[in-house]
Design an enzyme around this catalytic site. Sequence first.
Site, PDB file in Angstrom:
ATOM      1  N   SER A   6       0.865  -1.183   0.000  1.00  0.00           N
ATOM      2  CA  SER A   6       0.000   0.000   0.000  1.00  0.00           C
ATOM      3  C   SER A   6       0.891   1.219   0.000  1.00  0.00           C
ATOM      4  O   SER A   6       2.087   1.142   0.296  1.00  0.00           O
ATOM      5  CB  SER A   6      -0.905  -0.001   1.236  1.00  0.00           C
ATOM      6  OG  SER A   6      -0.135   0.161   2.416  1.00  0.00           O
ATOM      7  N   THR A   7       0.313   2.356  -0.325  1.00  0.00           N
ATOM      8  CA  THR A   7       1.088   3.604  -0.355  1.00  0.00           C
ATOM      9  C   THR A   7       1.701   3.887   1.009  1.00  0.00           C
ATOM     10  O   THR A   7       2.853   4.302   1.128  1.00  0.00           O
ATOM     11  CB  THR A   7       0.172   4.768  -0.772  1.00  0.00           C
ATOM     12  OG1 THR A   7      -0.466   4.425  -2.005  1.00  0.00           O
ATOM     13  CG2 THR A   7       0.969   6.045  -0.959  1.00  0.00           C
TER      14      THR A   7
END
Length: 547
Positions: free
Chosen positions: A15-16
């Site tokens: 994920s970011t």
Amino acid sequence: MITNKTKVAIYARVSTEDQAEQGYSIDAQLDTLRKYCELYGKEVYKEYVDAGVSGKSIEGRYELQRLLKDAGNRKFHEVIVWKFNRMARKNVDLLNIVEQLEACNITFRSFSENFDTSTSMGKFALQMMGAVGELERNTIVDNVKMGMKQRAKKGEHNGKLPLGYRAVADPSNLSKRSKAVVIVPEEAIIVRKIFELYASGSGLKSIANELNHSGYMTKTGNTFSTTAIKEILNNPFYNGKVRYNRYENWSNKRRRGKCADPIIADGKHEAIISDTLWEKVQFLSQKKSFTPSRIFDGEFLLSGLIRCPKCGAAMVASRTRSKTKTGEIVNRLYYSCGAFRSKGSSVCSANSIRKQEAEDEVMNRLARILSKDRILKAIVDKINHKLTTRTLPLQAELEHIRSQLEQAESRKRKYLDLFEHGNVDKSFFTGRMQEIQADFIKLQAEKSRLEMELSEGNTSPISFEQVRELIHGFNQVLTTAPFEQRKTLLHLFIKRITMNTSKKIETIELCFDENVDSYFSSPPVAVTAESFQPRQPVKREKIEIAI
């Protein structure tokens, strides 16, 4: 002696937040897992990569969906991940995925935790580690919520700022993360105008209409709706207060999780609306909230399904009242443009169609199609022609995405070379790499979506007998069920109804998804609430037809 190698599917996700905060890079995960397979003489069947996607659900994780589809087709023997939480954050989701793999005789293995599900101890370890992982995640969530509550109690804002405000560097605090909330003058004018209009007696639609005619826009650049106006009028932030915990468990409950006792504290920001004006608006709002809502006579089957021929918004229930020469009051029922009703004439027109006319046309057209195999067969033939030709634009789009990905990789190498040779400073290099990586993640997700769509098999011809069976079940329920169930059925299986500029029904798009059998299970003569309940769904591809 020659033996077949174990085919392994590698799954990686980041994920970011993970990549920014903990360094779980995709390349590092893939490199580690490739070396593991090479060391143990296993063949890598395919690498499935979801970049920049949260692990809290399967939605939007196209590569995981492809992996599970390929698992169902027995294309590999084992799935390996760097850590089990790459597969899923929630224990129940992790166990469900592993159960699907086991049903296909496919082993799930975690490299870091060093267990696989082919053994009893491996299964036990998975359950324990999954529970610990979920506990860790929930603890982090609780800590974040606690911190946000403390910020709110101190008068500090959480989340996005509303119209009229923006965050700037706090001159009194040297910390990079510290922000001060200041008023945006040009936006504050709009906010004051909304409060003053409402205080002078204007309604929500009237205010939205006036703002939209004046060319004003919301914080996100959209036109104003009655909902947006109401949110602004009810937001104590404009009166110098901070409100937190208005809704609990928003990701699951949405507006149903409204909290009876939210935190409201004096904020550190400057108020746009004075106490006198705020109190007057709240008094008027509360007074109006006790006024009974307008009740429409009649049952609207198609509200939300018919689309406005001008702007494409959903058509909603509408009514006009008029007096005859004898003094009798007559109610006329219509479907009118929802955007016009909530945002006013600057956005669209009413484009009304009589309720009875629209419903009669839809029901009659359905009846004609449902009763004539010849017409239905012509529709199916047309669909099949479209399906056989739709792969070409998808493949062209996929090639374009792949080309853009290559260009992104080339730009990354270019800036790396410049940085290594000292031709760019660190801050510029970091900023450009972050921009390129953000573009790369979006392109990768789009590539995964297109590849999944091309591999789903939705381009193969559909069977006329299959469609006739679906339509037959649709017709039986539609002609025997009570109003509420007929409305539910229409909303489940009608994708949209389009009108032409002459305000006549043009097309009715039906969509039957893979769970359609659960609603068409040979209904009895008298359809009751109990008999209408879905059966266990039968896996079937989505079928769309326009009539």
